[in-house]
Design a protein around this motif. Structure first.
Motif, PDB file in Angstrom:
ATOM      1  N   ASP A 459       3.880   2.364   2.195  1.00  0.00           N
ATOM      2  CA  ASP A 459       3.090   1.888   3.335  1.00  0.00           C
ATOM      3  C   ASP A 459       1.633   2.326   3.212  1.00  0.00           C
ATOM      4  OD1 ASP A 459       5.315   0.688   4.394  1.00  0.00           O
ATOM      5  OD2 ASP A 459       5.785   2.328   5.762  1.00  0.00           O
ATOM      6  N   PHE A 460       1.417   3.568   2.736  1.00  0.00           N
ATOM      7  CA  PHE A 460       0.053   4.068   2.561  1.00  0.00           C
ATOM      8  C   PHE A 460      -0.668   3.281   1.466  1.00  0.00           C
ATOM      9  CE2 PHE A 460      -3.127   6.928   0.724  1.00  0.00           C
ATOM     10  CZ  PHE A 460      -3.829   7.289   1.868  1.00  0.00           C
ATOM     11  N   HIS A 461       0.047   3.003   0.357  1.00  0.00           N
ATOM     12  CA  HIS A 461      -0.559   2.222  -0.728  1.00  0.00           C
ATOM     13  C   HIS A 461      -0.983   0.838  -0.221  1.00  0.00           C
ATOM     14  CE1 HIS A 461       0.109   4.979  -4.016  1.00  0.00           C
ATOM     15  NE2 HIS A 461       1.413   5.085  -3.735  1.00  0.00           N
ATOM     16  N   ALA A 462      -0.130   0.214   0.580  1.00  0.00           N
ATOM     17  CA  ALA A 462      -0.441  -1.120   1.097  1.00  0.00           C
ATOM     18  C   ALA A 462      -1.614  -1.080   2.057  1.00  0.00           C
ATOM     19  CB  ALA A 462       0.793  -1.705   1.779  1.00  0.00           C
ATOM     20  N   ALA A 534       8.442  -5.174 -11.036  1.00  0.00           N
ATOM     21  CA  ALA A 534       7.862  -5.801  -9.842  1.00  0.00           C
ATOM     22  C   ALA A 534       8.087  -4.935  -8.609  1.00  0.00           C
ATOM     23  CB  ALA A 534       8.482  -7.187  -9.645  1.00  0.00           C
ATOM     24  N   LYS A 535       9.256  -4.311  -8.538  1.00  0.00           N
ATOM     25  CA  LYS A 535       9.544  -3.430  -7.392  1.00  0.00           C
ATOM     26  C   LYS A 535       8.569  -2.243  -7.364  1.00  0.00           C
ATOM     27  CE  LYS A 535      13.257  -0.711  -5.261  1.00  0.00           C
ATOM     28  NZ  LYS A 535      12.476   0.541  -5.205  1.00  0.00           N
ATOM     29  N   LEU A 536       8.319  -1.637  -8.523  1.00  0.00           N
ATOM     30  CA  LEU A 536       7.364  -0.521  -8.585  1.00  0.00           C
ATOM     31  C   LEU A 536       5.965  -0.981  -8.166  1.00  0.00           C
ATOM     32  CD1 LEU A 536       8.477   1.179 -11.931  1.00  0.00           C
ATOM     33  CD2 LEU A 536       8.872   2.006  -9.599  1.00  0.00           C
ATOM     34  N   MET A 537       5.614  -2.187  -8.559  1.00  0.00           N
ATOM     35  CA  MET A 537       4.285  -2.698  -8.213  1.00  0.00           C
ATOM     36  C   MET A 537       4.159  -2.984  -6.716  1.00  0.00           C
ATOM     37  SD  MET A 537       3.272  -5.134 -11.437  1.00  0.00           S
ATOM     38  CE  MET A 537       2.728  -4.386 -12.978  1.00  0.00           C
ATOM     39  N   THR A 538       5.229  -3.447  -6.084  1.00  0.00           N
ATOM     40  CA  THR A 538       5.160  -3.632  -4.631  1.00  0.00           C
ATOM     41  C   THR A 538       5.095  -2.278  -3.938  1.00  0.00           C
ATOM     42  OG1 THR A 538       7.581  -3.772  -4.453  1.00  0.00           O
ATOM     43  CG2 THR A 538       6.366  -5.841  -4.652  1.00  0.00           C
ATOM     44  N   ASP A 539       5.744  -1.261  -4.520  1.00  0.00           N
ATOM     45  CA  ASP A 539       5.611   0.098  -3.960  1.00  0.00           C
ATOM     46  C   ASP A 539       4.164   0.563  -4.021  1.00  0.00           C
ATOM     47  OD1 ASP A 539       8.282   0.262  -3.379  1.00  0.00           O
ATOM     48  OD2 ASP A 539       8.829   1.419  -5.158  1.00  0.00           O
ATOM     49  N   ALA A 540       3.433   0.059  -5.012  1.00  0.00           N
ATOM     50  CA  ALA A 540       2.002   0.401  -5.141  1.00  0.00           C
ATOM     51  C   ALA A 540       1.127  -0.466  -4.245  1.00  0.00           C
ATOM     52  CB  ALA A 540       1.567   0.251  -6.593  1.00  0.00           C
ATOM     53  N   GLY A 541       1.742  -1.388  -3.477  1.00  0.00           N
ATOM     54  CA  GLY A 541       0.995  -2.206  -2.525  1.00  0.00           C
ATOM     55  C   GLY A 541       0.472  -3.499  -3.088  1.00  0.00           C
ATOM     56  N   LEU A 542       0.878  -3.898  -4.292  1.00  0.00           N
ATOM     57  CA  LEU A 542       0.337  -5.088  -4.937  1.00  0.00           C
ATOM     58  C   LEU A 542       1.073  -6.359  -4.521  1.00  0.00           C
ATOM     59  CD1 LEU A 542      -0.086  -3.754  -8.596  1.00  0.00           C
ATOM     60  CD2 LEU A 542      -1.881  -4.020  -6.861  1.00  0.00           C
ATOM     61  N   GLY A 566      11.822  -9.924   3.228  1.00  0.00           N
ATOM     62  CA  GLY A 566      10.660 -10.777   3.396  1.00  0.00           C
ATOM     63  C   GLY A 566       9.624 -10.675   2.303  1.00  0.00           C
ATOM     64  N   GLU A 567       9.777  -9.742   1.352  1.00  0.00           N
ATOM     65  CA  GLU A 567       8.772  -9.550   0.314  1.00  0.00           C
ATOM     66  C   GLU A 567       9.004 -10.447  -0.901  1.00  0.00           C
ATOM     67  OE1 GLU A 567       8.177  -5.509  -0.820  1.00  0.00           O
ATOM     68  OE2 GLU A 567       7.349  -4.909   1.104  1.00  0.00           O
ATOM     69  N   PHE A 568      10.198 -10.952  -1.077  1.00  0.00           N
ATOM     70  CA  PHE A 568      10.503 -11.801  -2.233  1.00  0.00           C
ATOM     71  C   PHE A 568      10.335 -13.258  -1.824  1.00  0.00           C
ATOM     72  CE2 PHE A 568      13.297 -14.276  -4.984  1.00  0.00           C
ATOM     73  CZ  PHE A 568      13.021 -13.770  -6.239  1.00  0.00           C
ATOM     74  N   ILE A 569       9.428 -13.956  -2.480  1.00  0.00           N
ATOM     75  CA  ILE A 569       9.142 -15.357  -2.162  1.00  0.00           C
ATOM     76  C   ILE A 569       9.448 -16.188  -3.414  1.00  0.00           C
ATOM     77  CG2 ILE A 569       7.372 -17.010  -1.448  1.00  0.00           C
ATOM     78  CD1 ILE A 569       5.904 -14.564  -0.167  1.00  0.00           C
ATOM     79  N   GLU A 570      10.517 -16.944  -3.351  1.00  0.00           N
ATOM     80  CA  GLU A 570      10.920 -17.756  -4.497  1.00  0.00           C
ATOM     81  C   GLU A 570      10.131 -19.066  -4.483  1.00  0.00           C
ATOM     82  OE1 GLU A 570      15.127 -18.649  -6.715  1.00  0.00           O
ATOM     83  OE2 GLU A 570      15.043 -19.033  -4.549  1.00  0.00           O
ATOM     84  N   VAL A 571       9.463 -19.343  -5.606  1.00  0.00           N
ATOM     85  CA  VAL A 571       8.641 -20.542  -5.743  1.00  0.00           C
ATOM     86  C   VAL A 571       9.252 -21.398  -6.856  1.00  0.00           C
ATOM     87  CG1 VAL A 571       6.347 -21.482  -6.138  1.00  0.00           C
ATOM     88  CG2 VAL A 571       6.608 -19.226  -5.052  1.00  0.00           C
ATOM     89  N   HIS A 572       9.852 -22.509  -6.475  1.00  0.00           N
ATOM     90  CA  HIS A 572      10.473 -23.392  -7.466  1.00  0.00           C
ATOM     91  C   HIS A 572       9.466 -24.416  -7.940  1.00  0.00           C
ATOM     92  CE1 HIS A 572      13.743 -26.604  -8.515  1.00  0.00           C
ATOM     93  NE2 HIS A 572      13.266 -25.998  -9.586  1.00  0.00           N
ATOM     94  N   ILE A 573       9.034 -24.312  -9.181  1.00  0.00           N
ATOM     95  CA  ILE A 573       8.168 -25.316  -9.785  1.00  0.00           C
ATOM     96  C   ILE A 573       9.105 -26.417 -10.286  1.00  0.00           C
ATOM     97  CG2 ILE A 573       6.340 -25.763 -11.449  1.00  0.00           C
ATOM     98  CD1 ILE A 573       5.662 -23.716  -9.246  1.00  0.00           C
ATOM     99  N   ASP A 574       9.299 -27.398  -9.441  1.00  0.00           N
ATOM    100  CA  ASP A 574      10.348 -28.404  -9.623  1.00  0.00           C
ATOM    101  C   ASP A 574       9.822 -29.573 -10.464  1.00  0.00           C
ATOM    102  OD1 ASP A 574      12.587 -29.940  -9.480  1.00  0.00           O
ATOM    103  OD2 ASP A 574      12.583 -30.175  -7.297  1.00  0.00           O
TER     104      ASP A 574
END
Length: 637
Positions: A459-462, A534-542, A566-574
């Motif tokens: 939370d602080f990193h974000a 990716a999980k470590l990077m979200t912990d860093a607020g990225l 809510g942090e995972f956003i799946e984007v299908h390039i269809d």
């Protein structure tokens, strides 16, 4: 005339009632033996069970009449009754002459009650054999006297021993077809003994039989005067099951249900797996370790002072202790272990091969957790018991591997407790059971490696970056435009002073994942590693942007579960396959079509399109720039 109790009919009814009461009393206190019949296909398992049912007089007259009619219809040769039809209930089995499902039958003699499981002989149905063996005390391994010891004989024997069955009967069947030749019988017993000793079966009971003719089934046959042992039925009636009584083991009960009918009652329901429990006993709830004492033992009929293994009860505690479904209630001074990493034997039961690194549901007792399996340490060759190198496990393969779970699991080694040591694996997408397994022990690192708390959290990193962390997970076929659109999205976010990082599928294979190929198993591991990064990077607020084909729904769901809600956003390039192939910027489709490039997604390896992505981009109707604008507009208010 008025009826009186002196009339003969009343005396007859009374005598009949007494006889029934005496029979029920005797029957109630008979011991129970659960056993299976197994071996290769067409060894005569169903015929043997049918003969046992027939000779023990467990067939009603109408069943017998129907059996005789069915036997005539299927054209039984040289015999009025086809005993296999008593067990082969499925239409497909009657048509093919094989057993597909596990058929359970109950019968009883004057000395004992029996539940017998007729398990399939075909290799493709080995999974059903494992099901039947999981609750058995004894295994009857049948061998066709004309064929001797076969691969499926070895496989079923190994599985029976592995599952914990220590009473083995080697029934050498169809002796009538070899003229009751003792030399052939002795040779088969010798061959089996050499194999059995190699897998740890120290003793077994060999019996020459003919299920077709009834030799040595219920009585010793005159056709085998050289055989000095018991008939099969006599052995089944008298064999002692060499196991420590469940009631003598430490108390364990897995909680199936928290019973809270009103504010005045709170209990924990389940079936006692082992041991005994009394009112006033000190208990421990695992994995939390909270302790209390038993205040009540509740059943439907009345409260009990004591309950034993096998009984289903509701336990009430003297204290308000947190306890949920999946927890284990155990003796306070002798609790089971808890861990999240194990070594286990796995019997793979699915047509699709095991994928190391893929998350599966692991169900053990009433606990259900997410588990991932590492590459097997080895696979067992059931013919030679040799340990073979293996990257995965295929249908009916048996191997040893390490596995890890997403939370602590209460367990005991399988050899000590089947309930807390045996598990199944379930595919998260199809809900199909794909494997059964037995835990050996927890790994030392499960106890030695602990999460180190830090003072500066995610939370602080974000907050430093003034943004909400997220993972934009781009998925689609090769050539769909993932990397191009992902790069444009990052550039647009950078102009908005957002802190981002782009993980591209090709780029990570130059370093982090340079050791991985493109098999299904390697694809799974590729995504698992990227998900952890990716999980470590979200912990860093990225805000993390990834561009990977990631062809399997299970792995995309695995990464979703790693993230905060809510942090995972799946984007299908269809992009349709034809359009992606027409672009073929790297020439990969051309190589795949010519056979130069194996395991290429969309050609000879599957792509599982998202069913409900957060964002879907139809590249046939917009440019890459327009697609990037649409994505940024969706994630930035």
């Amino acid at each position: 005339m008025t009826d009186t109790l002196d009339d003969p009919i009343y005396k007859t009814d009374a005598l009949i009632a007494e006889d029934i009461d005496r029979y029920l009393e005797v029957h109630q206190h008979k011991t129970m033996l659960r056993f299976i019949t197994c071996g290769s296909v067409d060894d005569g398992k169903s015929t043997l069970i049918g003969r046992l049912l027939y000779d023990s007089k467990m067939i009603f007259e109408d069943q017998l009449a129907a059996l005789e009619a069915d036997s005539k219809r299927v054209g039984t040769q040289g015999q009025q009754i086809d005993f296999a039809l008593l067990v082969d209930g499925l239409a497909a089995e009657r048509e093919q002459g094989i057993t597909i499902d596990v058929a359970y039958r109950f019968f009883a003699t004057e000395k004992r009650k029996f539940i017998v499981a007729d398990t399939p002989g075909h290799e493709q149905y080995t999974r059903n054999m494992v099901t039947g063996a999981s609750t058995a005390d004894l295994a009857v391994i049948l061998i066709d006297a004309r064929k001797g010891v076969l691969t499926q004989t070895r496989r079923h024997s190994y599985l029976a021993h592995l599952i914990g069955i220590r009473n083995i009967v080697l029934a050498v069947n169809k002796m009538d077809l070899i003229g009751y030749d003792q030399a052939v019988y002795d040779g088969i017993v010798k061959d089996y003994a050499e194999f059995a000793n190699g897998i740890g079966i120290r003793a077994f009971t060999p019996i020459p039989i003919s299920g077709f003719m009834g030799d040595n089934i219920t009585t010793v046959s005159a056709n085998t005067p050289w055989y000095k042992g018991p008939a099969l039925m006599e052995h089944l009636e008298t064999v002692e099951v060499d196991q420590v009584s469940d009631q003598q083991k430490p108390f364990r009960m897995a909680v199936q249900w928290v019973n809270r009918p009103n504010l005045d009652f709170r209990g924990f329901s389940g079936q006692i797996a082992t041991g005994t429990v009394k009112v006033g006993d000190a208990i421990r709830v695992l994995p939390s370790g909270k302790t209390s004492t038993i205040s009540r033992i509740v059943t439907l009929d009345a409260d009990l002072d004591e309950a034993v293994a096998g009984q289903s009860v509701t336990l009430c505690f003297a204290d308000e202790v947190d306890c949920s479904r999946g927890d284990v209630i155990a003796a306070s001074d002798n609790p089971p272990q808890s861990a999240d990493q194990f070594e286990a034997t796995i019997v793979w039961m699915a047509d699709e091969e095991m994928l190391p690194g893929r998350p599966y549901w692991l169900k053990i007792g009433t606990q259900t957790v997410t588990a991932t399996i590492q590459q097997p340490k080895y696979q067992v060759n059931v013919n030679t018991m040799e340990h073979l190198a293996a990257k995965t496990l295929e249908l009916n393969a048996i191997g040893v591997a390490n596995l890890s779970t997403d939370k602590q699991v209460v367990f005991e080694p399988y050899e000590a407790n089947r309930t807390l040591g045996g598990f199944i694996l379930i595919d998260k997408i199809t809900n199909a059971t794909v494997a059964a397994g037995m835990l050996h022990f927890s790994l030392r690192r499960a106890q030695n490696v602990h999460w180190q708390a830090t003072d500066i959290g995610r939370d602080f990193h974000a907050s430093l970056k003034n943004q909400k962390p997220a993972v934009l997970w781009f998925t689609g076929l090769s050539g769909a435009g993932k990397s191009t659109i992902a790069n444009l999205v990052e550039k647009k976010l950078a102009r908005m002073n957002r802190h981002t990082f782009l993980l591209d599928g090709d780029n990570v294979r130059h370093g982090l994942n340079k050791d991985l190929g493109f098999t299904d198993a390697d694809r799974v591991e590729n995504i698992r590693r990227v998900g952890e990064v990716a999980k470590l990077m979200t912990d860093a607020g990225l805000i993390v942007i990834t561009a990977f084909i990631s062809p399997f729904r299970a792995e995309r769901e695995m990464v979703r579960q790693m993230m905060q809600p809510g942090e995972f956003i799946e984007v299908h390039i269809d992009t349709p396959l034809a359009d992606a192939e027409a672009r073929d910027v790297k020439g990969l489709y051309k190589k795949a079509r010519s056979g130069e490039l194996k395991n290429f997604t969309g050609i000879d390896s599957p792509y599982e399109a998202p069913e409900d992505p957060e964002i879907r981009i139809d590249t046939t109707g917009m440019t890459a720039e327009e697609a990037a604008d649409a994505i940024v507009a969706r994630i930035i208010p």
